[in-house]
Design a protein around this motif. Structure first.
Motif, PDB file in Angstrom:
ATOM      1  N   VAL A  91       0.723  -1.125  -0.076  1.00 60.19           N
ATOM      2  CA  VAL A  91       0.164  -0.059   0.040  1.00 60.19           C
ATOM      3  C   VAL A  91       0.731   1.143  -0.065  1.00 60.19           C
ATOM      4  O   VAL A  91       0.428   2.329   0.410  1.00 60.19           O
ATOM      5  CB  VAL A  91      -0.916  -0.161   1.379  1.00 60.19           C
ATOM      6  CG1 VAL A  91      -1.922  -0.998   1.050  1.00 60.19           C
ATOM      7  CG2 VAL A  91      -0.129  -0.319   2.538  1.00 60.19           C
ATOM      8  N   LEU A  94      -0.314   4.777  -1.877  1.00 59.48           N
ATOM      9  CA  LEU A  94      -1.372   5.371  -1.439  1.00 59.48           C
ATOM     10  C   LEU A  94      -1.243   6.653  -0.790  1.00 59.48           C
ATOM     11  O   LEU A  94      -0.143   6.745   0.064  1.00 59.48           O
ATOM     12  CB  LEU A  94      -2.463   4.373  -0.590  1.00 59.48           C
ATOM     13  CG  LEU A  94      -3.094   3.252  -1.232  1.00 59.48           C
ATOM     14  CD1 LEU A  94      -3.859   2.441  -0.219  1.00 59.48           C
ATOM     15  CD2 LEU A  94      -4.000   3.731  -2.592  1.00 59.48           C
ATOM     16  N   PRO A  95      -2.195   7.767  -0.761  1.00 51.99           N
ATOM     17  CA  PRO A  95      -2.001   8.914  -0.052  1.00 51.99           C
ATOM     18  C   PRO A  95      -2.185   8.652   1.514  1.00 51.99           C
ATOM     19  O   PRO A  95      -2.854   7.821   1.884  1.00 51.99           O
ATOM     20  CB  PRO A  95      -3.077   9.855  -0.410  1.00 51.99           C
ATOM     21  CG  PRO A  95      -3.432   9.187  -1.734  1.00 51.99           C
ATOM     22  CD  PRO A  95      -3.190   7.944  -1.703  1.00 51.99           C
ATOM     23  N   SER A  97       0.395   6.697   3.284  1.00 54.56           N
ATOM     24  CA  SER A  97       0.696   5.454   3.035  1.00 54.56           C
ATOM     25  C   SER A  97       1.338   4.930   4.357  1.00 54.56           C
ATOM     26  O   SER A  97       0.739   3.727   4.390  1.00 54.56           O
ATOM     27  CB  SER A  97       1.695   5.175   1.988  1.00 54.56           C
ATOM     28  OG  SER A  97       3.165   5.979   2.148  1.00 54.56           O
ATOM     29  N   HIS A 100      -1.871   3.393   6.038  1.00 62.20           N
ATOM     30  CA  HIS A 100      -2.337   2.477   5.290  1.00 62.20           C
ATOM     31  C   HIS A 100      -1.553   1.072   5.697  1.00 62.20           C
ATOM     32  O   HIS A 100      -1.983  -0.042   5.802  1.00 62.20           O
ATOM     33  CB  HIS A 100      -2.481   2.427   3.673  1.00 62.20           C
ATOM     34  CG  HIS A 100      -3.396   3.666   3.343  1.00 62.20           C
ATOM     35  ND1 HIS A 100      -4.692   3.465   3.446  1.00 62.20           N
ATOM     36  CD2 HIS A 100      -3.119   4.668   2.815  1.00 62.20           C
ATOM     37  CE1 HIS A 100      -5.300   4.552   3.175  1.00 62.20           C
ATOM     38  NE2 HIS A 100      -4.242   5.376   2.708  1.00 62.20           N
ATOM     39  N   MET A 192      -8.982   1.832   5.967  1.00 64.79           N
ATOM     40  CA  MET A 192      -8.132   2.322   4.993  1.00 64.79           C
ATOM     41  C   MET A 192      -8.977   3.496   4.180  1.00 64.79           C
ATOM     42  O   MET A 192      -8.289   4.386   3.704  1.00 64.79           O
ATOM     43  CB  MET A 192      -7.654   1.263   4.178  1.00 64.79           C
ATOM     44  CG  MET A 192      -6.699   0.181   4.763  1.00 64.79           C
ATOM     45  SD  MET A 192      -6.234  -1.252   3.960  1.00 64.79           S
ATOM     46  CE  MET A 192      -5.104  -0.188   2.565  1.00 64.79           C
ATOM     47  N   ILE A 193     -10.283   3.247   3.928  1.00 65.67           N
ATOM     48  CA  ILE A 193     -10.858   4.292   2.985  1.00 65.67           C
ATOM     49  C   ILE A 193     -11.059   5.561   3.825  1.00 65.67           C
ATOM     50  O   ILE A 193     -10.765   6.618   3.322  1.00 65.67           O
ATOM     51  CB  ILE A 193     -12.433   3.670   2.714  1.00 65.67           C
ATOM     52  CG1 ILE A 193     -12.027   2.576   1.699  1.00 65.67           C
ATOM     53  CG2 ILE A 193     -13.471   4.647   2.071  1.00 65.67           C
ATOM     54  CD1 ILE A 193     -13.517   1.654   1.332  1.00 65.67           C
ATOM     55  N   TYR A 196      -7.757   7.316   3.819  1.00 69.80           N
ATOM     56  CA  TYR A 196      -7.378   7.624   2.403  1.00 69.80           C
ATOM     57  C   TYR A 196      -8.064   9.097   2.425  1.00 69.80           C
ATOM     58  O   TYR A 196      -7.296  10.005   2.070  1.00 69.80           O
ATOM     59  CB  TYR A 196      -7.972   6.963   1.576  1.00 69.80           C
ATOM     60  CG  TYR A 196      -7.873   7.369   0.094  1.00 69.80           C
ATOM     61  CD1 TYR A 196      -6.748   7.159  -0.613  1.00 69.80           C
ATOM     62  CD2 TYR A 196      -8.726   8.165  -0.501  1.00 69.80           C
ATOM     63  CE1 TYR A 196      -6.506   7.731  -1.961  1.00 69.80           C
ATOM     64  CE2 TYR A 196      -8.901   8.726  -1.766  1.00 69.80           C
ATOM     65  CZ  TYR A 196      -7.609   8.541  -2.612  1.00 69.80           C
ATOM     66  OH  TYR A 196      -7.466   8.850  -3.991  1.00 69.80           O
ATOM     67  N   LYS A 200      -5.851  12.627   2.170  1.00 66.85           N
ATOM     68  CA  LYS A 200      -5.966  13.478   1.048  1.00 66.85           C
ATOM     69  C   LYS A 200      -6.526  15.062   1.716  1.00 66.85           C
ATOM     70  O   LYS A 200      -5.622  15.940   1.179  1.00 66.85           O
ATOM     71  CB  LYS A 200      -7.138  12.974   0.250  1.00 66.85           C
ATOM     72  CG  LYS A 200      -6.851  11.726  -0.685  1.00 66.85           C
ATOM     73  CD  LYS A 200      -6.007  12.054  -1.773  1.00 66.85           C
ATOM     74  CE  LYS A 200      -6.767  12.717  -3.094  1.00 66.85           C
ATOM     75  NZ  LYS A 200      -5.933  12.696  -4.265  1.00 66.85           N
ATOM     76  N   VAL A 206       3.282  10.473   0.363  1.00 65.89           N
ATOM     77  CA  VAL A 206       3.245   9.096   0.199  1.00 65.89           C
ATOM     78  C   VAL A 206       4.849   8.681   0.258  1.00 65.89           C
ATOM     79  O   VAL A 206       5.635   9.325  -0.112  1.00 65.89           O
ATOM     80  CB  VAL A 206       2.855   9.014  -1.460  1.00 65.89           C
ATOM     81  CG1 VAL A 206       3.084   7.792  -1.881  1.00 65.89           C
ATOM     82  CG2 VAL A 206       1.269   9.476  -1.499  1.00 65.89           C
TER      83      VAL A 206
END
Length: 431
Positions: A91, A94-95, A97, A100, A192-193, A196, A200, A206
């Motif tokens: 992962v 991902l922003p 990271s 995550h 994780m959603i 995220y 953001k 990242v």
């Protein structure tokens, strides 16, 4: 008589709990008092003693101390860093990271160690300084760690699912293990959603991706630890060995692996065995107490009476399930998961079965709902540990936890009202 017995049983139980009695002691005393209401003192004591002994006279029960021992060995076996590096590979683009990575690390380490508390402590100690160095808010880092740590109680191998199997009358451990994958992974994805969108918004970094050679080395380093899951679960599902034998294999494998890593020496084993005995003794004492509690409820007809009372409120299956979920969420805030499963499964499972609900599906619901209590006050053990390792106060992390809590509740509703999320894999494998 049933109403009086029910009032005495639960009133004495909560009275003892209020004044600080250990849960197992409160269960035993309240059960014996209720027995004495309906039979002579000597008969009540004899029946209670017999039930408490036979309540743990089960071969499958041996899996619990063995999985506990395997988890403790793994906790001390130097695998956390390897799993974190592996999670970064998965992962890392991902922003936010590192958040995550924390979530995936908890899913992996928690399932191997079998302990949400150990997972929160191990991941928090490693990930929090790393996230602080990249400008993450400490409360956010703690919230991600706390919210994702309980996934290891759902993703197998899980002692909690073994406890549910025993108290539900012998539901297949292999089926429960396989069924736990989708709900546990969905929990982690939900965390994780949320992470995220927060990342953001906050413009968290990242992490740089390692080179191809480093990626291969990281994966190769993590493979021996991850193999434990495939060996144990694959062997149980494939019928190569039972859950108890699988737990024994896990112990041997984890000890050998830790010694290869040179993170555990022979002189460390006595302390590890002592910790295993302490934890196992607590769990088995709770199980033997709950066996007595279940006998009292069965003898007095309390589950049937409670079922009729609940069904009198509504005959709608979804309404009943929502009421049970609400009760379980409330119970989970002030009672540890294991005793809650032991006490409320015999009460709620017969109600669920009146709607022809599969006991595997219901097991996912009750375990998932009660695991949420791990991240909520006043007795959320993961909440306390996560705040401690991040060095933040509980009141500081409550607000950042709320969106994660909401996301996990959504997943709970999904697995409640979409049975195939829990049953698809067991059916696919013919379990």
């Amino acid at each position: 008589m049933t109403a009086i017995a029910g009032i005495l049983l639960f009133a004495s139980f909560f009275f003892l709990m209020f004044f600080g009695a250990p849960i197992a002691v409160a269960i035993i005393i309240s059960s014996i008092l209720t027995f004495m209401l309906i039979m002579p003192f000597d008969v009540a004591i004899l029946a209670s003693a017999q039930r408490m002994v036979t309540g743990i006279d089960n071969f499958t029960m041996l899996a619990i101390p063995l999985f506990v021992l395997s988890g403790i060995v793994m906790n001390n076996g130097g695998i956390a860093f390897r799993l974190i590096n592996f999670a970064k590979v998965l992962v890392g683009r991902l922003p936010g990271s590192l958040a995550h990575t924390n979530a995936v690390g908890n899913m992996l380490f928690g399932s191997i160690s079998g302990s949400s508390v150990a997972s929160a402590a191990a991941m928090g100690r490693i990930m929090t300084p790393m996230q602080n160095a990249q400008g993450y808010k400490t409360t956010y880092s703690a919230a991600v760690n706390i919210a994702s740590a309980p996934t290891g109680l759902i993703i197998p191998p899980s002692s909690l699912l073994i406890v549910y199997s025993l108290v539900s009358g012998g539901t297949s451990v292999a089926s429960l293990f396989v069924a736990g994958y989708v709900p546990g992974i969905l929990w982690g994805i939900a965390v994780m959603i949320v992470a995220y969108f927060i990342a953001k918004k906050e413009k968290y970094e990242v992490s740089p991706m390692p080179g191809a050679r480093d990626v291969l080395y990281i994966i190769w380093s993590a493979v021996p630890s991850l193999l434990l899951i495939f060996i144990v679960i694959g062997g149980i599902v494939g019928g190569v060995f039972t859950a108890t034998e699988g737990a024994a294999v896990a112990v041997v494998y984890s000890v050998i692996l830790s010694m290869i890593y040179k993170s555990i020496k022979l002189k460390d084993l006595p302390a590890i065995f002592k910790e295993t005995v302490d934890i196992t003794g607590m769990i088995l004492f709770l199980i033997t107490a709950s066996a007595l509690f279940s006998l009292v409820m069965s003898y007095t007809g309390l589950p049937q009476a409670m079922s009729e009372a609940l069904l009198s409120l509504t005959d709608n299956q979804y309404g009943i399930l929502l009421i049970m979920i609400f009760i379980l969420l409330v119970i989970g805030t002030f009672m540890d998961i294991t005793p809650a499963v032991l006490i409320f499964t015999p009460i709620f499972l017969p109600i669920a079965e009146t709607f022809s609900m599969d006991p595997i599906h219901f097991g996912m619901i009750i375990c998932f709902a009660l695991c949420i209590g791990n991240m909520t006050p006043p007795v959320g053990s993961v909440l306390f540990v996560g705040c401690s390792v991040a060095d933040v106060r509980i009141e500081q992390v409550i607000k950042p936890l709320l969106p994660f809590f909401a996301a996990v509740i959504v997943v709970l509703l999904l697995i409640t009202f979409i049975p195939q999320l829990s049953l698809f894999l067991p059916q696919l494998l013919g379990l």
